[in-house]
Design an enzyme around this catalytic site. Structure first.
Site, PDB file in Angstrom:
ATOM      1  N   CYS A  82       2.558 -11.025  -5.172  1.00 30.88           N
ATOM      2  CA  CYS A  82       1.298 -10.281  -5.234  1.00 30.88           C
ATOM      3  C   CYS A  82       0.848 -10.065  -6.678  1.00 30.88           C
ATOM      4  CB  CYS A  82       1.428  -8.942  -4.508  1.00 30.88           C
ATOM      5  SG  CYS A  82       2.703  -7.861  -5.170  1.00 30.88           S
ATOM      6  N   GLU A 121      -2.810 -12.993  -3.914  1.00 35.04           N
ATOM      7  CA  GLU A 121      -1.479 -13.295  -3.421  1.00 35.04           C
ATOM      8  C   GLU A 121      -1.282 -14.802  -3.644  1.00 35.04           C
ATOM      9  OE1 GLU A 121       1.573 -10.992  -1.058  1.00 35.04           O
ATOM     10  OE2 GLU A 121      -0.395 -10.420  -1.814  1.00 35.04           O
TER      11      GLU A 121
END
Length: 362
Positions: free
Chosen positions: A320, A354
Protein backbone atom coordinates in the site's frame (compact mmCIF):
# COMPACT_ATOMS: atom_id res chain seq x y z
CA UNK A 1 -20.87 16.70 -1.77
CA UNK A 2 -18.62 19.76 -1.40
CA UNK A 3 -14.92 20.40 -0.97
CA UNK A 4 -13.55 17.03 -2.07
CA UNK A 5 -11.31 16.02 -4.97
CA UNK A 6 -13.98 13.78 -6.52
CA UNK A 7 -13.56 14.37 -10.27
CA UNK A 8 -14.58 11.50 -12.56
CA UNK A 9 -13.62 13.53 -15.62
CA UNK A 10 -10.02 13.62 -14.39
CA UNK A 11 -9.83 9.95 -13.47
CA UNK A 12 -7.79 8.79 -16.47
CA UNK A 13 -5.20 11.54 -15.95
CA UNK A 14 -4.73 10.79 -12.23
CA UNK A 15 -4.41 7.07 -12.95
CA UNK A 16 -1.81 7.76 -15.63
CA UNK A 17 0.16 9.81 -13.08
CA UNK A 18 0.12 6.89 -10.65
CA UNK A 19 1.26 4.53 -13.40
CA UNK A 20 4.19 6.84 -14.18
CA UNK A 21 5.09 7.23 -10.50
CA UNK A 22 5.19 3.47 -9.97
CA UNK A 23 7.22 2.97 -13.15
CA UNK A 24 9.80 5.52 -11.96
CA UNK A 25 10.11 3.87 -8.54
CA UNK A 26 10.60 0.41 -10.05
CA UNK A 27 12.77 1.49 -13.00
CA UNK A 28 16.10 0.83 -11.15
CA UNK A 29 15.06 -2.82 -10.85
CA UNK A 30 14.28 -3.44 -14.54
CA UNK A 31 10.63 -4.03 -13.76
CA UNK A 32 8.31 -5.04 -16.59
CA UNK A 33 5.43 -2.73 -17.46
CA UNK A 34 2.82 -2.79 -14.72
CA UNK A 35 -0.58 -4.24 -15.39
CA UNK A 36 -3.09 -1.58 -14.33
CA UNK A 37 -6.40 -2.39 -12.65
CA UNK A 38 -8.86 0.50 -12.66
CA UNK A 39 -11.45 1.33 -10.04
CA UNK A 40 -15.10 2.13 -10.59
CA UNK A 41 -15.35 5.91 -10.95
CA UNK A 42 -17.88 6.26 -8.14
CA UNK A 43 -19.58 4.29 -5.35
CA UNK A 44 -16.49 2.15 -4.86
CA UNK A 45 -15.71 2.72 -1.18
CA UNK A 46 -17.38 0.24 1.16
CA UNK A 47 -16.64 2.06 4.40
CA UNK A 48 -16.80 5.69 5.46
CA UNK A 49 -16.35 7.66 8.66
CA UNK A 50 -17.82 11.09 9.38
CA UNK A 51 -17.57 13.51 12.25
CA UNK A 52 -20.80 15.33 13.11
CA UNK A 53 -21.06 19.12 13.13
CA UNK A 54 -23.79 20.86 15.09
CA UNK A 55 -25.53 23.99 13.83
CA UNK A 56 -28.84 25.35 15.15
CA UNK A 57 -29.67 22.16 17.05
CA UNK A 58 -29.09 20.05 13.92
CA UNK A 59 -26.19 17.66 13.37
CA UNK A 60 -24.62 17.32 9.92
CA UNK A 61 -22.18 14.82 8.47
CA UNK A 62 -18.85 16.60 8.22
CA UNK A 63 -15.29 16.14 7.05
CA UNK A 64 -12.25 18.34 7.54
CA UNK A 65 -9.29 19.25 5.40
CA UNK A 66 -5.94 17.92 6.69
CA UNK A 67 -4.63 20.15 9.48
CA UNK A 68 -7.91 22.06 9.87
CA UNK A 69 -10.37 20.71 12.42
CA UNK A 70 -12.30 23.96 12.76
CA UNK A 71 -13.72 24.44 9.28
CA UNK A 72 -16.19 21.66 8.49
CA UNK A 73 -17.05 20.47 5.03
CA UNK A 74 -20.72 19.55 5.40
CA UNK A 75 -21.73 16.39 3.57
CA UNK A 76 -25.17 15.57 2.18
CA UNK A 77 -24.05 12.71 -0.03
CA UNK A 78 -20.74 10.96 -0.64
CA UNK A 79 -20.43 9.67 -4.22
CA UNK A 80 -17.20 7.77 -3.64
CA UNK A 81 -18.97 5.65 -1.00
CA UNK A 82 -21.14 2.66 -1.82
CA UNK A 83 -24.70 3.24 -2.96
CA UNK A 84 -25.79 1.55 0.25
CA UNK A 85 -23.95 4.12 2.39
CA UNK A 86 -25.49 6.96 0.35
CA UNK A 87 -28.93 5.44 0.84
CA UNK A 88 -28.41 5.05 4.59
CA UNK A 89 -26.97 8.51 5.28
CA UNK A 90 -30.18 10.60 5.09
CA UNK A 91 -32.28 7.88 6.73
CA UNK A 92 -29.87 7.61 9.67
CA UNK A 93 -29.77 11.40 9.99
CA UNK A 94 -33.56 11.53 10.12
CA UNK A 95 -33.46 8.88 12.84
CA UNK A 96 -31.13 10.79 15.14
CA UNK A 97 -32.84 14.12 14.42
CA UNK A 98 -36.12 12.61 15.64
CA UNK A 99 -34.62 11.22 18.87
CA UNK A 100 -32.80 13.07 21.64
CA UNK A 101 -31.74 9.68 23.03
CA UNK A 102 -29.85 9.01 19.78
CA UNK A 103 -28.54 12.49 19.03
CA UNK A 104 -27.38 13.65 22.49
CA UNK A 105 -23.56 13.97 22.41
CA UNK A 106 -23.29 11.92 19.22
CA UNK A 107 -20.01 12.99 17.58
CA UNK A 108 -19.05 10.37 14.98
CA UNK A 109 -20.66 7.87 12.62
CA UNK A 110 -18.92 4.94 10.88
CA UNK A 111 -20.42 2.93 8.04
CA UNK A 112 -19.24 -0.53 6.96
CA UNK A 113 -20.91 -2.17 3.95
CA UNK A 114 -20.14 -5.06 1.60
CA UNK A 115 -20.65 -5.96 -2.03
CA UNK A 116 -22.92 -8.73 -0.69
CA UNK A 117 -25.30 -6.11 0.74
CA UNK A 118 -24.54 -6.38 4.45
CA UNK A 119 -24.25 -3.17 6.51
CA UNK A 120 -23.15 -2.13 10.00
CA UNK A 121 -23.28 1.38 11.48
CA UNK A 122 -21.30 2.49 14.55
CA UNK A 123 -22.47 5.55 16.52
CA UNK A 124 -19.85 7.14 18.81
CA UNK A 125 -20.77 9.23 21.85
CA UNK A 126 -19.26 11.54 24.44
CA UNK A 127 -21.57 10.14 27.14
CA UNK A 128 -22.59 6.89 28.76
CA UNK A 129 -25.26 4.98 26.85
CA UNK A 130 -28.35 3.87 28.77
CA UNK A 131 -31.60 1.94 28.32
CA UNK A 132 -33.21 4.96 26.62
CA UNK A 133 -30.51 4.87 23.94
CA UNK A 134 -31.01 1.15 23.35
CA UNK A 135 -34.79 1.53 23.22
CA UNK A 136 -34.39 4.13 20.46
CA UNK A 137 -31.57 2.34 18.62
CA UNK A 138 -33.25 -1.06 18.26
CA UNK A 139 -36.21 0.08 16.13
CA UNK A 140 -33.92 2.33 14.07
CA UNK A 141 -31.64 -0.61 13.26
CA UNK A 142 -34.70 -2.64 12.22
CA UNK A 143 -36.03 0.21 10.09
CA UNK A 144 -32.68 0.66 8.32
CA UNK A 145 -32.08 -3.09 7.95
CA UNK A 146 -28.60 -2.88 9.50
CA UNK A 147 -26.65 -3.92 12.56
CA UNK A 148 -25.97 -1.02 14.90
CA UNK A 149 -23.23 -0.52 17.48
CA UNK A 150 -23.15 2.19 20.11
CA UNK A 151 -19.74 3.18 21.42
CA UNK A 152 -18.82 5.34 24.39
CA UNK A 153 -15.87 5.35 26.76
CA UNK A 154 -15.69 1.84 28.20
CA UNK A 155 -18.94 0.85 26.47
CA UNK A 156 -19.91 -1.11 23.36
CA UNK A 157 -23.56 -2.05 22.79
CA UNK A 158 -24.27 -4.31 19.82
CA UNK A 159 -27.68 -4.49 18.15
CA UNK A 160 -27.61 -7.30 15.62
CA UNK A 161 -24.09 -8.40 14.67
CA UNK A 162 -20.67 -6.90 15.32
CA UNK A 163 -19.47 -7.93 11.86
CA UNK A 164 -20.57 -7.94 8.24
CA UNK A 165 -20.30 -10.73 5.71
CA UNK A 166 -18.60 -10.11 2.37
CA UNK A 167 -18.63 -12.45 -0.62
CA UNK A 168 -15.87 -12.23 -3.23
CA UNK A 169 -15.35 -14.35 -6.33
CA UNK A 170 -11.88 -15.48 -7.43
CA UNK A 171 -11.30 -17.81 -10.40
CA UNK A 172 -14.96 -18.81 -10.43
CA UNK A 173 -15.17 -19.67 -6.72
CA UNK A 174 -17.08 -17.55 -4.23
CA UNK A 175 -15.47 -16.94 -0.83
CA UNK A 176 -17.27 -15.69 2.27
CA UNK A 177 -15.48 -13.28 4.63
CA UNK A 178 -16.34 -12.19 8.14
CA UNK A 179 -15.38 -8.54 8.56
CA UNK A 180 -15.54 -7.45 12.24
CA UNK A 181 -16.31 -3.90 13.25
CA UNK A 182 -13.16 -1.89 13.82
CA UNK A 183 -10.81 -4.27 12.03
CA UNK A 184 -8.98 -3.58 8.78
CA UNK A 185 -10.73 -4.47 5.55
CA UNK A 186 -9.96 -3.50 1.97
CA UNK A 187 -12.12 -0.41 1.28
CA UNK A 188 -12.58 -0.90 -2.47
CA UNK A 189 -14.35 -4.22 -2.97
CA UNK A 190 -14.18 -4.42 -6.75
CA UNK A 191 -10.48 -3.63 -6.84
CA UNK A 192 -9.93 -6.08 -3.99
CA UNK A 193 -11.40 -8.83 -6.17
CA UNK A 194 -8.95 -7.83 -8.92
CA UNK A 195 -6.05 -7.95 -6.45
CA UNK A 196 -7.05 -11.43 -5.31
CA UNK A 197 -7.35 -12.66 -8.89
CA UNK A 198 -3.93 -11.20 -9.81
CA UNK A 199 -2.24 -12.78 -6.78
CA UNK A 200 -3.96 -16.12 -7.48
CA UNK A 201 -2.68 -16.07 -11.07
CA UNK A 202 0.81 -14.84 -10.15
CA UNK A 203 1.31 -17.57 -7.53
CA UNK A 204 0.21 -20.28 -9.94
CA UNK A 205 -0.44 -23.93 -9.19
CA UNK A 206 2.25 -25.15 -6.76
CA UNK A 207 3.12 -28.50 -5.21
CA UNK A 208 5.03 -26.97 -2.28
CA UNK A 209 4.08 -24.78 0.71
CA UNK A 210 3.35 -21.08 1.18
CA UNK A 211 4.37 -18.81 4.05
CA UNK A 212 2.07 -15.82 4.48
CA UNK A 213 2.96 -12.82 6.65
CA UNK A 214 0.45 -10.15 7.75
CA UNK A 215 -2.54 -12.31 6.75
CA UNK A 216 -5.23 -10.12 8.37
CA UNK A 217 -8.69 -11.70 8.19
CA UNK A 218 -7.50 -14.14 5.53
CA UNK A 219 -8.36 -11.91 2.57
CA UNK A 220 -5.63 -13.45 0.38
CA UNK A 221 -5.22 -16.64 2.39
CA UNK A 222 -8.43 -18.26 1.22
CA UNK A 223 -7.84 -18.23 -2.56
CA UNK A 224 -4.05 -18.69 -2.33
CA UNK A 225 -4.48 -21.79 -0.14
CA UNK A 226 -6.12 -23.55 -3.07
CA UNK A 227 -2.90 -23.13 -5.11
CA UNK A 228 -0.45 -24.83 -2.73
CA UNK A 229 -0.01 -27.93 -0.58
CA UNK A 230 -0.08 -26.15 2.79
CA UNK A 231 -0.02 -22.60 4.16
CA UNK A 232 1.53 -21.28 7.36
CA UNK A 233 -0.03 -17.86 7.95
CA UNK A 234 0.76 -15.27 10.63
CA UNK A 235 -1.07 -12.25 12.00
CA UNK A 236 -0.61 -10.27 15.22
CA UNK A 237 -4.08 -8.71 15.63
CA UNK A 238 -6.35 -10.88 17.80
CA UNK A 239 -9.50 -9.59 16.09
CA UNK A 240 -8.11 -10.40 12.65
CA UNK A 241 -6.90 -13.83 13.78
CA UNK A 242 -10.36 -14.77 15.08
CA UNK A 243 -11.96 -13.54 11.86
CA UNK A 244 -9.42 -15.45 9.74
CA UNK A 245 -10.03 -18.67 11.67
CA UNK A 246 -13.76 -18.26 11.16
CA UNK A 247 -13.28 -17.55 7.47
CA UNK A 248 -11.15 -20.67 7.01
CA UNK A 249 -13.87 -22.74 8.68
CA UNK A 250 -16.73 -21.10 6.78
CA UNK A 251 -15.02 -21.76 3.44
CA UNK A 252 -13.86 -25.29 4.33
CA UNK A 253 -10.22 -24.43 3.73
CA UNK A 254 -8.34 -27.06 5.73
CA UNK A 255 -4.70 -26.77 4.65
CA UNK A 256 -3.88 -23.55 6.57
CA UNK A 257 -2.20 -23.28 9.97
CA UNK A 258 -2.62 -19.81 11.46
CA UNK A 259 -0.45 -18.54 14.33
CA UNK A 260 -0.70 -15.22 16.17
CA UNK A 261 2.81 -13.92 15.68
CA UNK A 262 4.22 -10.76 14.20
CA UNK A 263 6.41 -11.03 11.12
CA UNK A 264 9.39 -10.13 13.30
CA UNK A 265 8.58 -12.91 15.79
CA UNK A 266 8.19 -15.50 13.05
CA UNK A 267 11.54 -14.41 11.64
CA UNK A 268 13.10 -15.13 15.06
CA UNK A 269 11.36 -18.52 15.20
CA UNK A 270 12.53 -19.56 11.74
CA UNK A 271 16.05 -18.38 12.58
CA UNK A 272 15.83 -20.41 15.82
CA UNK A 273 16.64 -17.31 17.86
CA UNK A 274 14.02 -18.21 20.45
CA UNK A 275 11.02 -20.55 20.81
CA UNK A 276 7.42 -19.38 21.01
CA UNK A 277 4.67 -21.12 22.99
CA UNK A 278 2.22 -20.20 20.24
CA UNK A 279 4.20 -22.46 17.90
CA UNK A 280 3.96 -25.52 20.12
CA UNK A 281 2.85 -28.51 18.09
CA UNK A 282 3.87 -26.89 14.80
CA UNK A 283 6.88 -28.47 13.11
CA UNK A 284 8.35 -25.61 11.10
CA UNK A 285 10.92 -27.94 9.57
CA UNK A 286 8.16 -30.07 8.02
CA UNK A 287 7.23 -27.27 5.64
CA UNK A 288 8.67 -27.17 2.15
CA UNK A 289 8.26 -23.46 1.54
CA UNK A 290 8.63 -22.43 -2.08
CA UNK A 291 6.88 -19.05 -1.90
CA UNK A 292 6.21 -16.30 0.61
CA UNK A 293 3.30 -13.87 0.39
CA UNK A 294 3.51 -10.52 2.18
CA UNK A 295 1.01 -7.67 2.52
CA UNK A 296 2.72 -5.43 5.09
CA UNK A 297 1.55 -2.11 6.58
CA UNK A 298 2.62 1.20 5.03
CA UNK A 299 6.04 1.01 6.69
CA UNK A 300 6.83 -2.08 4.60
CA UNK A 301 8.91 -4.98 5.85
CA UNK A 302 11.58 -4.35 8.46
CA UNK A 303 15.12 -5.25 7.29
CA UNK A 304 15.20 -8.60 9.14
CA UNK A 305 11.86 -9.74 7.73
CA UNK A 306 12.93 -8.56 4.29
CA UNK A 307 16.09 -10.62 4.67
CA UNK A 308 13.97 -13.63 5.66
CA UNK A 309 12.00 -13.45 2.40
CA UNK A 310 15.26 -13.71 0.47
CA UNK A 311 15.34 -17.44 1.35
CA UNK A 312 12.31 -18.14 -0.81
CA UNK A 313 12.27 -18.92 -4.50
CA UNK A 314 9.28 -16.65 -5.06
CA UNK A 315 8.18 -13.53 -3.18
CA UNK A 316 4.64 -12.30 -3.85
CA UNK A 317 4.35 -8.79 -2.42
CA UNK A 318 1.25 -6.58 -2.16
CA UNK A 319 2.03 -3.04 -1.04
CA UNK A 320 0.00 0.00 0.00
CA UNK A 321 3.09 2.25 -0.16
CA UNK A 322 5.20 2.17 -3.35
CA UNK A 323 8.09 4.00 -1.67
CA UNK A 324 8.61 1.32 0.99
CA UNK A 325 8.03 -1.34 -1.66
CA UNK A 326 10.93 0.11 -3.64
CA UNK A 327 13.09 0.20 -0.49
CA UNK A 328 12.39 -3.49 0.18
CA UNK A 329 13.05 -4.47 -3.44
CA UNK A 330 16.39 -2.64 -3.31
CA UNK A 331 17.40 -4.95 -0.44
CA UNK A 332 16.36 -8.03 -2.44
CA UNK A 333 17.42 -7.01 -5.93
CA UNK A 334 20.78 -8.79 -5.90
CA UNK A 335 19.08 -12.19 -5.47
CA UNK A 336 15.60 -11.68 -6.93
CA UNK A 337 14.21 -10.05 -10.08
CA UNK A 338 10.73 -8.65 -10.73
CA UNK A 339 8.82 -11.00 -13.00
CA UNK A 340 5.42 -9.32 -12.74
CA UNK A 341 4.08 -6.09 -11.36
CA UNK A 342 0.66 -4.49 -11.09
CA UNK A 343 -1.04 -1.27 -10.00
CA UNK A 344 -4.40 -1.52 -8.25
CA UNK A 345 -6.28 1.77 -7.98
CA UNK A 346 -7.80 1.18 -4.55
CA UNK A 347 -7.94 4.91 -3.76
CA UNK A 348 -9.09 7.02 -6.74
CA UNK A 349 -8.76 10.81 -6.51
CA UNK A 350 -5.90 10.51 -4.00
CA UNK A 351 -2.14 9.99 -4.40
CA UNK A 352 -2.39 6.61 -2.65
CA UNK A 353 -2.08 3.39 -4.61
CA UNK A 354 -1.87 -0.33 -4.06
CA UNK A 355 0.72 -2.26 -6.06
CA UNK A 356 1.94 -5.81 -6.40
CA UNK A 357 5.13 -7.52 -7.56
CA UNK A 358 6.22 -11.10 -8.05
CA UNK A 359 9.93 -11.53 -7.38
CA UNK A 360 11.68 -14.73 -8.43
CA UNK A 361 15.16 -15.93 -7.60
CA UNK A 362 17.79 -15.11 -10.22
Amino acid sequence: MTGTHFDPAGYDAQLAAKRERLAQLLAPFDAPQARVFESPREHYRLRAEFRLWRENEERFYAMFAPGDNRTPILIDDFPIASRQINDLMPRLKAGWQASTALSHKLFQVEFLTTLAGDALITLCYHRKLDAHWQAAAEPLAAELGVSLIGRAKGQRIVIGNDQVIEKLTVAGREYSYRQPEGSFTQPNGRVNEKMLAWAYEALGERSDDLLELYCGNGNFTLPLATRVRRVLATEISKTSVYAALGNLEDNRVGNVTLVRLSAEELTEALNEVRPFRRLQGIDLKSYAFGSVFVDPPRAGMDPDTCELTRRFERILYISCNPETLATNIAQLHDTHRIERCALFDQFPYTHHMESGVLLVRR
